[in-house]
Design a protein around this motif. Structure first.
Motif, PDB file in Angstrom:
ATOM      1  N   LYS A  55       0.839  -1.204   0.000  1.00 53.47           N
ATOM      2  CA  LYS A  55       0.000   0.000   0.000  1.00 53.47           C
ATOM      3  C   LYS A  55       0.872   1.252   0.000  1.00 53.47           C
ATOM      4  O   LYS A  55       0.570   2.221  -0.695  1.00 53.47           O
ATOM      5  N   ASN A  56       1.968   1.239   0.784  1.00 58.93           N
ATOM      6  CA  ASN A  56       2.886   2.383   0.790  1.00 58.93           C
ATOM      7  C   ASN A  56       3.562   2.560  -0.563  1.00 58.93           C
ATOM      8  O   ASN A  56       3.769   3.679  -1.014  1.00 58.93           O
ATOM      9  N   ASP A  57       3.925   1.439  -1.214  1.00 62.92           N
ATOM     10  CA  ASP A  57       4.520   1.509  -2.551  1.00 62.92           C
ATOM     11  C   ASP A  57       3.544   2.122  -3.546  1.00 62.92           C
ATOM     12  O   ASP A  57       3.926   2.933  -4.390  1.00 62.92           O
ATOM     13  N   LYS A  59       1.078   4.140  -2.824  1.00 59.56           N
ATOM     14  CA  LYS A  59       0.921   5.551  -2.472  1.00 59.56           C
ATOM     15  C   LYS A  59       2.111   6.351  -3.002  1.00 59.56           C
ATOM     16  O   LYS A  59       1.946   7.445  -3.552  1.00 59.56           O
ATOM     17  N   SER A  60       3.317   5.792  -2.854  1.00 63.90           N
ATOM     18  CA  SER A  60       4.523   6.463  -3.344  1.00 63.90           C
ATOM     19  C   SER A  60       4.504   6.587  -4.865  1.00 63.90           C
ATOM     20  O   SER A  60       4.852   7.633  -5.413  1.00 63.90           O
ATOM     21  N   ALA A  61       4.111   5.512  -5.536  1.00 64.91           N
ATOM     22  CA  ALA A  61       4.044   5.542  -7.003  1.00 64.91           C
ATOM     23  C   ALA A  61       3.004   6.562  -7.477  1.00 64.91           C
ATOM     24  O   ALA A  61       3.232   7.279  -8.461  1.00 64.91           O
ATOM     25  N   GLN A  62       1.892   6.653  -6.776  1.00 60.98           N
ATOM     26  CA  GLN A  62       0.865   7.627  -7.141  1.00 60.98           C
ATOM     27  C   GLN A  62       1.381   9.048  -6.940  1.00 60.98           C
ATOM     28  O   GLN A  62       1.138   9.931  -7.767  1.00 60.98           O
ATOM     29  N   PHE A  63       2.136   9.259  -5.853  1.00 53.55           N
ATOM     30  CA  PHE A  63       2.732  10.575  -5.605  1.00 53.55           C
ATOM     31  C   PHE A  63       3.689  10.952  -6.734  1.00 53.55           C
ATOM     32  O   PHE A  63       3.675  12.077  -7.221  1.00 53.55           O
ATOM     33  N   ILE A  64       4.520   9.982  -7.135  1.00 51.25           N
ATOM     34  CA  ILE A  64       5.469  10.231  -8.230  1.00 51.25           C
ATOM     35  C   ILE A  64       4.715  10.536  -9.515  1.00 51.25           C
ATOM     36  O   ILE A  64       5.057  11.468 -10.249  1.00 51.25           O
ATOM     37  N   ASN A  67       3.272  14.016  -9.444  1.00 50.37           N
ATOM     38  CA  ASN A  67       4.273  15.080  -9.500  1.00 50.37           C
ATOM     39  C   ASN A  67       5.169  15.014 -10.733  1.00 50.37           C
ATOM     40  O   ASN A  67       6.092  15.814 -10.856  1.00 50.37           O
TER      41      ASN A  67
END
Length: 187
Positions: A55-57, A59-64, A67
């Motif tokens: 889930k954190n991965d 979330k991180s991929a979505q943030f990337i 942006n």
């Protein structure tokens, strides 16, 4: 009465048969449950941790992903801030000389090797230099490179000493410096 007894006997046998069939069904179901793999609490905990990591991965991929346009814009801005190859190459040695003089170093050797970066419109310039000076001067030189308007990547320093026979190594030091910088291709 005889008929009532037979009817009662048959109904008792039918109910008993149904109960035995139900018992047999429960035995089979219980046996299947016992033979199925048993998942321990530890396995569930490990899977919960893995799920959290995934889930954190995500979330991180979505943030990337969100942006990415701003990152592309920043990269293009950085690339446009690089000097053009035709004028930048000569200014590298001049700037390194200036930084060395301000730091109190003497550049003994300086070589530049341009290397084209395919499909980027950029040239990587690999710089190998040998400088003489004291420790403080070397630190000032590295600090000057970091504070420069030009983008430098300091890949390594190789320390040596410049000693005379019979003297201790207390004099100036000789340092090999491996640096990279980048230029835009163009006129």
């Amino acid at each position: 009465m005889h008929r009532d007894f037979t009817l009662r006997k048959r109904s008792i046998l039918v109910v008993l048969g149904v109960l035995l069939a139900a018992d047999l069904g429960l035995v089979i179901y219980s046996w299947e449950l016992a033979s199925s793999p048993h998942t321990a609490q530890r396995v569930f905990d490990e899977q919960t941790i893995k799920l959290g990591v995934l889930k954190n991965d995500i979330k991180s991929a979505q943030f990337i992903k969100d942006n990415m346009p701003a990152t592309r814009k920043d990269c293009e801005k950085f690339e446009q801030s690089l000097p053009v190859e035709s004028t930048g190459s000569s200014s590298i040695s001049t700037e390194l000389d200036d930084v060395a003089k301000k730091a109190g170093l003497h550049i003994v050797t300086l070589t530049e090797r341009p290397k084209e970066i395919p499909n980027r419109g950029m040239v990587e310039v690999i710089i190998d230099a040998t400088v003489n000076g004291n420790y403080e001067s070397v630190v000032k030189f590295v600090n000057g490179l970091q504070r420069s308007q030009r983008f430098y990547v300091l890949d390594g320093l190789a320390l040596g000493t410049e000693t005379q026979q019979g003297q201790a190594a207390t004099g100036p030091i000789r340092v090999g410096i491996h640096v990279r910088t980048y230029l835009r291709e163009g006129a």
